[in-house]
Design a protein around this motif. Structure first.
Motif, PDB file in Angstrom:
ATOM      1  N   GLY A   6       0.753  -1.236   0.000  1.00 15.72           N
ATOM      2  CA  GLY A   6       0.000   0.000   0.000  1.00 15.72           C
ATOM      3  C   GLY A   6       0.788   1.293   0.000  1.00 15.72           C
TER       4      GLY A   6
ATOM      5  N   ASN B  69       1.226   0.547  -3.688  1.00 16.36           N
ATOM      6  CA  ASN B  69      -0.236   0.517  -3.787  1.00 16.36           C
ATOM      7  C   ASN B  69      -0.718   0.120  -5.180  1.00 16.36           C
TER       8      ASN B  69
ATOM      9  N   PHE C 216      -4.229   3.871  -3.178  1.00 15.02           N
ATOM     10  CA  PHE C 216      -3.735   4.407  -1.904  1.00 15.02           C
ATOM     11  C   PHE C 216      -4.921   4.816  -1.028  1.00 15.02           C
TER      12      PHE C 216
END
Length: 535
Positions: A113, A144, A437
């Protein structure tokens, strides 16, 4: 409720996503399908069981036409490298240290992420950062976008990656000024680590997917497309086992061609491609380029502050041609990932050379993301029945990276949704979860908000001229997504369609646009049965 039982829903404010009859106040369902919808006095005399909607807003169940649910279910168990928990590389280092202390030496530590613009340092972590965190266990962090992996020195050593290792086709091993790998593996280079990572058991993956299914139901998501893994594993048996234990979403599964092209034994059983099944195999997935936020999408002009970085073309000619051949032979859909202008033009130019090879109602080719398309590409797609599946959550959650990589003017031209619709493209929304994200990446409501406001979560102007109204946004996340993916009888509330719908806690057609992301599912129904009810 038994699926054969008749049930009627009355006193609702139903938005159907059906342009022929967009609004209704009541509907009767039987056998999991809608048999009548309209005014209360238009329902059949035999209502069966009656549910009073008490004036609440109802919309069709969301169809997330592009996500990676098995990956997402797995990633939710790893270190989440996002705010509010991790906002700097130093906080990331501490999180890795804590994970190492809990599990001991030698075992893989995984996370997912991160975004450079989400760190205070405004840079990517590298092997040296991760070595400070842990030197006696391999560490792998997925960016991400899922197109870039960052690993520590032990992981590089296990994979046999050093200064003499060549870049794989369609990938880059980033190196420092001395020629040493930095630990950042871009595009196909990220796969050099994949075979070394620990694999969860089928039972554990099934448990994780069941848990995720409950989250999806709570978000009003009733159908999904699984767009493949980063290895050669097959998700079909996982979904079948989960469905036998109560997983309720309808699922179209795509196989990532990178991992099957050279397997002469690979095939998709004909019975698995029956789209009347809850779980079915939809086709193949190709990766044409990378991501905007990772500066690897293949653009038709260089990235901001660069004279020669146009991104990476990931897909070889052999891969493209064999994928087309397989899909034509098996009459299944071909999904092509293309974000940048060059990648989009390449994929569409190849697709339009073919006649449609799928059944009526199923686009033979779908293009994923379509960030920066030319008007010519949009027109070609519309003319040839090529569908687009795009993700409004990208701009909403990743505007800082888009600004850093493209600049404000270029950013505002990305994802020209209104133009796509005006040109007649079959267009659907999705999330690409977990590849964005956002800490709850499957949530559809932030994407709806972006589509209507064209304002990112941080307030960045994302091009107001490309905004659509809320009804259009909902259609794109329901009926549009279903059509783009080739789902036949879902995505709208009409007679003969599946009774998949969501009862909302607020009237999303009336709330201020800036509050769309605060709307929640209060109840979710699949085939007329309630699968989620808020506490």
């Amino acid at each position: 409720m038994c699926r054969q039982e008749r049930i009627s829903f009355i006193n609702g404010k139903i938005f159907t996503s059906d342009s022929r009859k967009p609004y209704a106040e009541a509907m009767t369902c039987s056998g999991g399908r809608i048999i009548k919808i309209g005014r209360r006095d238009e329902l059949p005399e035999d209502l069966g069981q009656v549910v009073d909607l008490k004036g609440r807003r109802v919309i069709p169940g969301f169809v997330d036409a592009h996500m990676h649910p098995v990956m997402l279910a797995d990633f939710r168990k790893k270190i989440t490298v996002m705010p509010p928990d991790i906002c700097s590389i130093e906080e990331l280092i501490q999180a890795v240290r804590e994970h190492r202390e809990q599990q001991g030496p030698g075992k893989w530590i995984e996370g997912w992420g991160y975004d450079e613009q989400g760190f205070r340092e405004k840079r990517s972590p590298n092997r040296y950062d991760l070595d400070r965190a842990c030197s006696d266990a391999p560490v792998s962090l997925m960016r991400n976008c899922a197109h870039i992996r960052c690993v520590n020195s032990m992981a590089l050593k296990l994979a046999g990656i050093d200064r003499n290792t060549p870049d794989p086709p369609g990938g880059e091993i980033e190196r420092d000024e001395n020629g040493e790998p930095t630990g950042i593996l871009k595009e196909n280079a990220r796969n050099l680590i994949a075979s070394l990572l620990p694999q969860e058991s089928l039972e554990k993956k099934t448990d994780n997917l069941l848990e995720l299914g409950k989250l999806l139901s709570s978000q009003g998501i009733t159908a999904i497309c699984d767009m493949g893994n980063l290895d050669e594993s097959d998700n079909f048996p996982i979904y079948e086992r989960a469905a036998a234990r109560g997983f309720c979403q309808k699922v179209g599964i795509y196989y990532m061609w990178d991992f099957f092209m050279n397997d002469k034994k690979f095939s998709i059983p004909r019975e698995h491609m029956d789209r009347n099944r809850q779980i079915f195999a939809a086709g193949l997935k190709l990766i044409g380029d990378g991501s905007i936020s990772g500066r690897t999408a293949w653009m038709d002009k260089p990235y901001k502050d660069s004279q020669d970085n146009y991104g990476i073309s990931v897909c070889t000619e052999e891969m493209l041609e064999t994928a087309v051949e397989f899909c034509k032979k098996n009459h299944c859909q071909l999904s092509m990932h293309a974000m940048g202008g060059r990648a989009i033009e390449r994929m569409i130019s190849r697709a339009v050379r073919e006649k449609k090879w799928t059944e009526e109602g199923i686009p033979y080719v779908r293009i994923e993301h379509v960030t920066d398309p030319s008007e010519e590409c949009i027109e070609k797609a519309a003319a040839h029945g090529i569908s687009f599946v795009t993700q409004p959550i990208f701009l909403y959650a990743e505007s800082a990276s888009y600004l850093a990589n493209l600049g404000p003017e270029w950013l505002r031209e990305c994802y020209p949704v209104k133009k796509m619709l005006e040109k007649g493209v079959c267009l659907g929304f999705s999330t690409d979860a977990p590849a964005t994200f956002w800490s709850v990446p499957s949530d559809p409501f932030p994407g709806l908000k972006l589509a209507v406001t064209r304002r990112a979560a941080d307030g960045t102007d994302c091009g107001a001229e490309h905004a659509v109204d809320i009804e259009t946004a909902i259609r794109l996340y329901t009926r549009g997504a279903a059509l783009a993916a080739g789902f036949q009888d879902i995505g709208m509330l009409a007679e003969g369609c599946r009774a998949d719908f969501v009862v909302l806690n607020r009237d999303i057609l009336q709330v201020p646009a800036e509050e769309i992301d605060r709307v929640r599912a209060e109840e979710t129904y699949v085939d007329g049965s309630c699968v989620y009810r808020a506490d």
